[in-house]
Motif scaffolding. Structure first.
Motif, PDB file in Angstrom:
ATOM      1  N   LYS A 141     -20.701  75.530  84.832  1.00 48.38           N
ATOM      2  CA  LYS A 141     -21.415  75.810  86.079  1.00 48.38           C
ATOM      3  C   LYS A 141     -21.342  74.660  87.072  1.00 48.38           C
ATOM      4  N   GLY A 142     -20.545  73.650  86.789  1.00 49.48           N
ATOM      5  CA  GLY A 142     -20.337  72.564  87.728  1.00 49.48           C
ATOM      6  C   GLY A 142     -21.344  71.441  87.662  1.00 49.48           C
ATOM      7  N   VAL A 143     -22.199  71.434  86.637  1.00 49.03           N
ATOM      8  CA  VAL A 143     -23.155  70.333  86.488  1.00 49.03           C
ATOM      9  C   VAL A 143     -22.410  69.069  86.062  1.00 49.03           C
ATOM     10  N   GLU A 145     -31.384  76.534  84.472  1.00 49.99           N
ATOM     11  CA  GLU A 145     -31.283  77.933  84.888  1.00 49.99           C
ATOM     12  C   GLU A 145     -29.880  78.332  85.336  1.00 49.99           C
ATOM     13  N   LYS A 146     -29.015  77.376  85.462  1.00 49.54           N
ATOM     14  CA  LYS A 146     -27.635  77.709  85.805  1.00 49.54           C
ATOM     15  C   LYS A 146     -26.951  78.478  84.674  1.00 49.54           C
ATOM     16  N   SER A 147     -27.451  78.306  83.420  1.00 50.87           N
ATOM     17  CA  SER A 147     -26.831  78.988  82.286  1.00 50.87           C
ATOM     18  C   SER A 147     -27.820  79.651  81.337  1.00 50.87           C
ATOM     19  N   PRO A 180     -14.686  70.113  64.189  1.00 52.55           N
ATOM     20  CA  PRO A 180     -15.297  69.191  65.143  1.00 52.55           C
ATOM     21  C   PRO A 180     -15.602  69.789  66.511  1.00 52.55           C
ATOM     22  N   ASN A 181     -15.086  71.013  66.827  1.00 56.28           N
ATOM     23  CA  ASN A 181     -15.174  71.445  68.235  1.00 56.28           C
ATOM     24  C   ASN A 181     -15.317  72.956  68.426  1.00 56.28           C
ATOM     25  N   ARG A 182     -15.890  73.645  67.442  1.00 57.53           N
ATOM     26  CA  ARG A 182     -16.086  75.095  67.591  1.00 57.53           C
ATOM     27  C   ARG A 182     -17.569  75.413  67.518  1.00 57.53           C
ATOM     28  N   VAL A 183     -18.058  76.189  68.488  1.00 56.15           N
ATOM     29  CA  VAL A 183     -19.461  76.585  68.542  1.00 56.15           C
ATOM     30  C   VAL A 183     -19.533  78.096  68.684  1.00 56.15           C
ATOM     31  N   VAL A 184     -20.313  78.722  67.819  1.00 50.65           N
ATOM     32  CA  VAL A 184     -20.566  80.163  67.904  1.00 50.65           C
ATOM     33  C   VAL A 184     -21.988  80.362  68.413  1.00 50.65           C
ATOM     34  N   HIS A 185     -22.112  81.048  69.541  1.00 54.40           N
ATOM     35  CA  HIS A 185     -23.413  81.362  70.132  1.00 54.40           C
ATOM     36  C   HIS A 185     -23.896  82.666  69.494  1.00 54.40           C
ATOM     37  N   ASN A 186     -24.911  82.568  68.618  1.00 55.52           N
ATOM     38  CA  ASN A 186     -25.316  83.702  67.802  1.00 55.52           C
ATOM     39  C   ASN A 186     -26.241  84.683  68.521  1.00 55.52           C
ATOM     40  N   PHE A 187     -27.207  84.168  69.267  1.00 50.23           N
ATOM     41  CA  PHE A 187     -28.163  85.066  69.918  1.00 50.23           C
ATOM     42  C   PHE A 187     -28.950  84.301  70.970  1.00 50.23           C
ATOM     43  N   GLY A 188     -29.503  85.048  71.922  1.00 48.46           N
ATOM     44  CA  GLY A 188     -30.482  84.532  72.861  1.00 48.46           C
ATOM     45  C   GLY A 188     -29.927  83.605  73.918  1.00 48.46           C
ATOM     46  N   GLU A 189     -30.738  83.432  74.974  1.00 46.89           N
ATOM     47  CA  GLU A 189     -30.375  82.487  76.035  1.00 46.89           C
ATOM     48  C   GLU A 189     -31.619  81.900  76.703  1.00 46.89           C
ATOM     49  N   GLU A 190     -32.772  81.966  75.997  1.00 45.50           N
ATOM     50  CA  GLU A 190     -34.031  81.516  76.586  1.00 45.50           C
ATOM     51  C   GLU A 190     -34.394  80.111  76.106  1.00 45.50           C
ATOM     52  N   ILE A 191     -35.049  79.368  76.971  1.00 44.94           N
ATOM     53  CA  ILE A 191     -35.592  78.065  76.621  1.00 44.94           C
ATOM     54  C   ILE A 191     -36.942  77.918  77.322  1.00 44.94           C
ATOM     55  N   VAL A 192     -37.930  77.440  76.577  1.00 46.49           N
ATOM     56  CA  VAL A 192     -39.293  77.281  77.086  1.00 46.49           C
ATOM     57  C   VAL A 192     -39.549  75.799  77.327  1.00 46.49           C
ATOM     58  N   LEU A 193     -40.099  75.473  78.498  1.00 45.57           N
ATOM     59  CA  LEU A 193     -40.361  74.080  78.856  1.00 45.57           C
ATOM     60  C   LEU A 193     -41.853  73.846  79.075  1.00 45.57           C
ATOM     61  N   GLY A 194     -42.290  72.645  78.768  1.00 45.54           N
ATOM     62  CA  GLY A 194     -43.652  72.215  79.043  1.00 45.54           C
ATOM     63  C   GLY A 194     -43.753  70.733  78.755  1.00 45.54           C
ATOM     64  N   ASN A 195     -44.911  70.155  79.019  1.00 50.61           N
ATOM     65  CA  ASN A 195     -45.131  68.746  78.693  1.00 50.61           C
ATOM     66  C   ASN A 195     -46.180  68.672  77.596  1.00 50.61           C
ATOM     67  N   PHE A 196     -45.793  68.136  76.451  1.00 48.16           N
ATOM     68  CA  PHE A 196     -46.656  68.067  75.283  1.00 48.16           C
ATOM     69  C   PHE A 196     -47.935  67.296  75.576  1.00 48.16           C
ATOM     70  N   TYR A 248     -42.155  67.366  87.035  1.00 48.18           N
ATOM     71  CA  TYR A 248     -40.731  67.457  86.704  1.00 48.18           C
ATOM     72  C   TYR A 248     -40.297  68.762  86.042  1.00 48.18           C
ATOM     73  N   LEU A 249     -41.208  69.675  85.736  1.00 49.69           N
ATOM     74  CA  LEU A 249     -40.806  70.898  85.046  1.00 49.69           C
ATOM     75  C   LEU A 249     -39.844  71.726  85.894  1.00 49.69           C
ATOM     76  N   ASN A 250     -40.159  71.861  87.171  1.00 51.80           N
ATOM     77  CA  ASN A 250     -39.288  72.655  88.048  1.00 51.80           C
ATOM     78  C   ASN A 250     -37.936  71.994  88.247  1.00 51.80           C
ATOM     79  N   ASP A 251     -37.929  70.653  88.223  1.00 48.34           N
ATOM     80  CA  ASP A 251     -36.667  69.931  88.416  1.00 48.34           C
ATOM     81  C   ASP A 251     -35.695  70.199  87.271  1.00 48.34           C
ATOM     82  N   ILE A 252     -36.217  70.176  86.030  1.00 49.48           N
ATOM     83  CA  ILE A 252     -35.353  70.435  84.878  1.00 49.48           C
ATOM     84  C   ILE A 252     -34.960  71.904  84.828  1.00 49.48           C
ATOM     85  N   SER A 253     -35.886  72.796  85.207  1.00 53.62           N
ATOM     86  CA  SER A 253     -35.554  74.219  85.265  1.00 53.62           C
ATOM     87  C   SER A 253     -34.373  74.466  86.192  1.00 53.62           C
TER      88      SER A 253
END
Length: 226
Positions: free
Chosen positions: A29-31, A168-170, A137-153, A159-164
């Motif tokens: 995504k160009g990051v 969110e590009k992927s 050394p260089n093969r990755v299988v994406h098994n399921f899902g694409e969600e990630i939950v963020l918060g500050n412990f 900074y939550l919106n900044d990391i989002s």
């Protein structure tokens, strides 16, 4: 306050299953993202890139990488195993002093380790809701899902919106008002998975044994009491 753009420098420290998936997807995504890898991975990854398969299809991504960070970054994604976390931080600490820190480890221990090195408001906790398998050394299988939950412990909302903005590009990103509770809940749910993993058998095989089922009940009772 850090404001992220597509040119902000990002580093992923630890590029196995989850770290490798994030590195490859955000690179697409160009990051401006650097993968920090183990020595045995470096030459092969530089030559061949990462080969992906799974729910997003088959594709190859050329990535930037090294065995340590060599410049300041705005965001450091820590995807190493928990026992390797402190060493990974210390190996790269000179370039992390002003960075936002995003640990991906299960459980709560990473937050307390990182608070010894960084202000708590700069430590953004993540719960990874997708699965991947790493074939060195260089093969990755994406098994399921694409969600990630963020918060500050530790309670900060900075900074939550900044990391989002970056993730969110992927990935689908959700912000949690109670990431500590969500972290504990995931630990409780995974207690049963751990029994099968320790025994090296399936969940069905584990819980067909009444003694194991009784142990699972006791573990959950203790966890919810805590």
């Amino acid at each position: 306050k850090v404001i992220f753009t597509t040119v902000m420098k990002v580093a992923v420290i630890g590029c196995g299953a989850i770290g490798g998936l994030i590195l490859g997807c955000l690179s697409q995504k160009g990051v401006d993202i650097l993968g920090v890898v183990k020595e045995y991975q470096k030459d092969i990854l530089l030559r061949d890139g990462i080969n992906f398969a799974g729910v997003r299809g088959k594709f190859n991504v050329k990535v930037k990488l090294d065995t340590r960070i060599e410049h300041k970054v705005g965001l450091a994604i820590l995807a190493v195993k928990l026992p390797d976390l402190e060493k990974s931080v210390l190996d790269n600490i000179d370039f992390l002093k002003d960075a936002l820190i995003l640990p991906l480890q299960n459980g709560i221990g990473a937050n307390y380790i990182l608070r010894r090195f960084f202000p708590s408001q700069r430590i953004i906790t993540a719960i990874v809701m997708f699965g991947a398998t790493f074939y060195p050394p260089n093969r990755v299988v994406h098994n399921f899902g694409e969600e990630i939950v963020l918060g500050n412990f530790f309670g900060s909302k900075a900074y939550l919106n900044d990391i989002s903005f970056i993730l969110e590009k992927s990935f689908k990103v959700f912000l949690s008002k109670n990431i500590k509770g969500a972290k504990y809940l995931k630990l409780f749910v995974n207690l049963n998975n751990a029994l099968a993993a320790i025994l090296g058998i399936s969940l069905q095989e584990a819980f067909s044994d009444l003694a194991i089922a009784k142990l699972a009940v006791k573990l959950n009772r203790e966890a919810y009491a805590v």
